[in-house]
Design a protein around this motif. Structure first.
Motif, mmCIF file in Angstrom:
data_model
loop_
_atom_site.group_PDB
_atom_site.id
_atom_site.type_symbol
_atom_site.label_atom_id
_atom_site.label_comp_id
_atom_site.label_asym_id
_atom_site.label_seq_id
_atom_site.Cartn_x
_atom_site.Cartn_y
_atom_site.Cartn_z
ATOM 1 N N ALA A 47 0.827 -1.212 0.000
ATOM 2 C CA ALA A 47 0.000 0.000 0.000
ATOM 3 C C ALA A 47 0.858 1.258 0.000
ATOM 4 N N THR A 48 1.954 1.222 0.757
ATOM 5 C CA THR A 48 2.850 2.378 0.792
ATOM 6 C C THR A 48 3.424 2.681 -0.582
ATOM 7 N N GLU A 49 3.902 1.668 -1.266
ATOM 8 C CA GLU A 49 4.496 1.879 -2.588
ATOM 9 C C GLU A 49 3.453 2.351 -3.605
ATOM 10 N N ILE A 50 2.235 1.836 -3.507
ATOM 11 C CA ILE A 50 1.179 2.260 -4.430
ATOM 12 C C ILE A 50 0.823 3.733 -4.205
ATOM 13 N N ILE A 51 0.692 4.131 -2.933
ATOM 14 C CA ILE A 51 0.371 5.526 -2.624
ATOM 15 C C ILE A 51 1.485 6.456 -3.088
ATOM 16 N N LEU A 52 2.726 6.049 -2.875
ATOM 17 C CA LEU A 52 3.849 6.870 -3.329
ATOM 18 C C LEU A 52 3.857 7.006 -4.847
ATOM 19 N N ARG A 53 3.484 5.942 -5.552
ATOM 20 C CA ARG A 53 3.408 6.023 -7.012
ATOM 21 C C ARG A 53 2.341 7.016 -7.446
ATOM 22 N N ILE A 54 1.189 6.999 -6.781
ATOM 23 C CA ILE A 54 0.131 7.962 -7.104
ATOM 24 C C ILE A 54 0.603 9.385 -6.842
ATOM 25 N N LEU A 55 1.293 9.569 -5.727
ATOM 26 C CA LEU A 55 1.775 10.904 -5.387
ATOM 27 C C LEU A 55 2.833 11.397 -6.371
ATOM 28 N N ARG A 56 3.642 10.498 -6.895
ATOM 29 C CA ARG A 56 4.615 10.911 -7.906
ATOM 30 C C ARG A 56 3.915 11.403 -9.164
ATOM 31 N N TRP A 57 2.773 10.812 -9.479
ATOM 32 C CA TRP A 57 1.997 11.335 -10.606
ATOM 33 C C TRP A 57 1.448 12.734 -10.294
ATOM 34 N N LEU A 58 0.979 12.905 -9.051
ATOM 35 C CA LEU A 58 0.420 14.207 -8.679
ATOM 36 C C LEU A 58 1.475 15.297 -8.613
ATOM 37 N N ILE A 59 2.728 14.910 -8.343
ATOM 38 C CA ILE A 59 3.784 15.903 -8.178
ATOM 39 C C ILE A 59 4.022 16.694 -9.465
ATOM 40 N N TRP A 60 3.636 16.141 -10.597
ATOM 41 C CA TRP A 60 3.811 16.878 -11.847
ATOM 42 C C TRP A 60 3.022 18.190 -11.844
ATOM 43 N N SER A 61 1.999 18.279 -11.014
ATOM 44 C CA SER A 61 1.219 19.514 -10.937
ATOM 45 C C SER A 61 1.736 20.473 -9.867
ATOM 46 N N THR A 62 2.871 20.155 -9.245
ATOM 47 C CA THR A 62 3.405 20.994 -8.162
ATOM 48 C C THR A 62 3.661 22.443 -8.578
ATOM 49 N N PRO A 63 4.339 22.719 -9.699
ATOM 50 C CA PRO A 63 4.595 24.131 -10.052
ATOM 51 C C PRO A 63 3.329 24.964 -10.149
ATOM 52 N N VAL A 64 2.318 24.440 -10.808
ATOM 53 C CA VAL A 64 1.070 25.196 -10.953
ATOM 54 C C VAL A 64 0.382 25.363 -9.605
ATOM 55 N N GLY A 65 0.319 24.290 -8.812
ATOM 56 C CA GLY A 65 -0.349 24.359 -7.519
ATOM 57 C C GLY A 65 0.336 25.303 -6.552
ATOM 58 N N VAL A 66 1.670 25.241 -6.458
ATOM 59 C CA VAL A 66 2.407 26.097 -5.535
ATOM 60 C C VAL A 66 2.287 27.567 -5.941
ATOM 61 N N LEU A 67 2.428 27.861 -7.224
ATOM 62 C CA LEU A 67 2.310 29.241 -7.684
ATOM 63 C C LEU A 67 0.912 29.794 -7.410
ATOM 64 N N SER A 68 -0.101 28.966 -7.577
ATOM 65 C CA SER A 68 -1.469 29.409 -7.313
ATOM 66 C C SER A 68 -1.683 29.701 -5.830
ATOM 67 N N LEU A 69 -1.140 28.867 -4.956
ATOM 68 C CA LEU A 69 -1.294 29.082 -3.520
ATOM 69 C C LEU A 69 -0.572 30.351 -3.064
ATOM 70 N N ILE A 70 0.637 30.572 -3.581
ATOM 71 C CA ILE A 70 1.390 31.776 -3.206
ATOM 72 C C ILE A 70 0.683 33.028 -3.730
ATOM 73 N N ALA A 71 0.168 32.949 -4.960
ATOM 74 C CA ALA A 71 -0.539 34.094 -5.525
ATOM 75 C C ALA A 71 -1.781 34.431 -4.717
ATOM 76 N N LYS A 72 -2.498 33.412 -4.245
ATOM 77 C CA LYS A 72 -3.682 33.633 -3.427
ATOM 78 C C LYS A 72 -3.326 34.337 -2.123
ATOM 79 N N THR A 73 -2.219 33.920 -1.506
ATOM 80 C CA THR A 73 -1.792 34.530 -0.249
ATOM 81 C C THR A 73 -1.416 35.995 -0.440
ATOM 82 N N MET A 74 -0.653 36.269 -1.489
ATOM 83 C CA MET A 74 -0.225 37.644 -1.741
ATOM 84 C C MET A 74 -1.410 38.538 -2.088
#
Length: 465
Positions: free
Chosen positions: A198-225
């Motif tokens: 289960a741990t390895e499967i969840i980590l694999r899913i999260l590695r797929w989600l990490i591809w959206s990190t730049p867009v997600g992080v920039l959006s969160l910082i922009a919202k705060t500012m």
């Protein structure tokens, strides 16, 4: 300031809180996806890590990790007290008379009671989305004494809940399951393999989600500012206070941390910082170290070659209890408010603030704004007017991110130190997890009729039981 369920439960902020009507769906969806994976990842990884160590290793890792957390929660309180006494940020601050009405319900003794309750969750399912918290109900009763009518307020307490995952309780329960699995040996082997998979499967899913990190992080910082208002005026009023907090955070996160890492590992600390850059950005954008747990596993295990039996136990526990940056912020804020209202900051008050902060931070949930709530609770315990703390809300959104980053740096250092101190007691010849995986692959790959004798014997023994 970013709102949180914890704030909504305990504070009446009036018109202090500012909200924005703008929608930032990219950052919100990114945050929701990561949060959905945190609880199953913590449970499966802690069970797998503890089940793969012998009892001696488990005890040593737990002891080193807990002592490190207590020390790093206490050290910033001393540094922060020295800075406040030397700089005196509360003297000469304009507009010290607060016009806001701040109220808080939690009492100091109830914080520790809730901490003990959360160590043993009453329901494992409810622990995934809520934690125990003392609730108060007020009732005014009219009394007539000698012809004078007066109203008396009666306070009753009850054990309620707050909408925040009980990470500490889940870590403790998962560690107990892991220890029992290790003790059961052959009988517990399928149970451990399930959670390892289960741990390895969840980590694999999260590695797929990490591809959206730049867009997600920039959006969160922009919202705060975009949500900040009158930043220049806030900085002018609280500039010295802001500088004091940032000085303490810089000392803990960017001076003590790299020096300690170099002494312990004899390696370049800047290379280590670069290896954890991605989870650091996630912590800065979300103000939560728990959300960065998946990326922390990958960075610490793959880029820094740390034993995953250690990382998958220490990382969640540190995320639940490690609050070095928060301790610095709480100490400086309490003493700053005391100076603000012309209360003498003597040695006894400093000692009380340091002790209360060290242990109160163990109960601070990993949600935005929780440290500020602790400041108000401690001010109430010290008989200091909590209304003066309303000025702190002006820079809360900014300081929250920096203290979260310092929390994360000190937490990752704790993983490194725990590994270095305990690696001699771990299996040195080969990773037990890899050996178990190879045995599983061998059993699955053999043709029918060629099942290994030891596996057949174990199956018969289980059937007999």
């Amino acid at each position: 300031m970013k709102s949180s369920p914890y704030l909504d439960t305990n504070l009446n902020l009036g018109h202090v809180r500012r909200t924005t009507k703008k929608k930032w769906m990219a950052g919100e969806l990114y945050l929701r996806m990561l949060k959905s994976m945190i609880v199953p990842l913590i449970v499966s990884s802690v069970i797998t890590g503890t089940a793969s160590m012998d009892p001696k290793s488990n005890g040593k890792v737990s002891a080193v990790c807990f002592l490190y957390i207590i020390f790093t929660n206490m050290m910033p309180t001393i540094i922060g007290s020295v800075l406040v006494i030397a700089i005196k940020p509360g003297e000469g601050v304009a507009d010290s008379k607060s016009q806001y009405n701040l109220t808080t319900n939690l009492e100091t003794q109830d914080i520790f009671a809730d901490l003990l309750r959360n160590l043993v969750p009453v329901n494992l399912v409810s622990a995934t989305f809520e934690q125990a918290q003392t609730k108060y109900s007020y009732e005014k009763v009219a009394s007539n004494k000698s012809g004078n009518v007066s109203q008396t307020t009666i306070v009753s307490k009850s054990v309620g809940s707050a909408p925040s995952s009980n990470i500490l309780g889940l870590v403790i329960v998962s560690a107990v399951f892991g220890l029992a699995t290790s003790h059961m040996q052959d009988v517990g082997y399928p149970f451990k393999q399930f959670f390892s998979s289960a741990t390895e499967i969840i980590l694999r899913i999260l590695r797929w989600l990490i591809w959206s990190t730049p867009v997600g992080v920039l959006s969160l910082i922009a919202k705060t500012m975009a949500g900040s208002q009158n930043l220049e005026d806030d900085m002018r009023k609280l500039g010295v206070y802001f500088g004091t907090v940032m000085t303490g955070l810089l000392i803990c996160g960017f001076i003590i941390q790299p020096i300690t890492y170099f002494i312990v590992c004899r390696k370049n600390p800047f290379v280590f910082w670069f290896s954890i850059l991605q989870p650091t950005m996630i912590v800065f954008a979300t103000s939560s170290t728990a959300i960065a747990i998946p990326e922390s596993y990958e960075c610490l295990e793959e880029k820094n070659s740390l034993d995953r039996r250690v990382t998958r136990f220490v990382v969640p526990l540190s995320a639940a209890l490690g609050r070095c940056g928060s301790s610095m912020y709480i100490t400086v804020s309490c003493l700053f408010v005391a100076q603000l209202v012309d209360i003498e900051v003597d040695f006894s008050k400093v000692v009380v603030v340091c002790i209360l902060t060290t242990f109160s931070t163990l109960a601070v949930p990993s949600v935005t704004g929780a440290s500020l709530i602790t400041v108000i609770i401690l001010l109430t315990a010290l008989n200091i007017p909590a209304e003066a703390a309303s000025l702190l809300f002006a820079l809360e959104w900014f300081l929250d991110r920096f203290r979260s980053v310092v929390n994360y740096y000190i937490q990752t250092l704790g993983v490194v130190i725990t590994f270095e101190k305990c690696k001699s007691s771990l299996t040195s010849c080969e990773d037990k997890l890899d050996v178990d995986q190879e045995q599983t692959d061998a059993i699955v790959s053999v043709p029918d009729g060629d099942i290994p004798k030891n596996f057949e014997r174990t199956t018969q023994e289980q059937s007999h039981l």
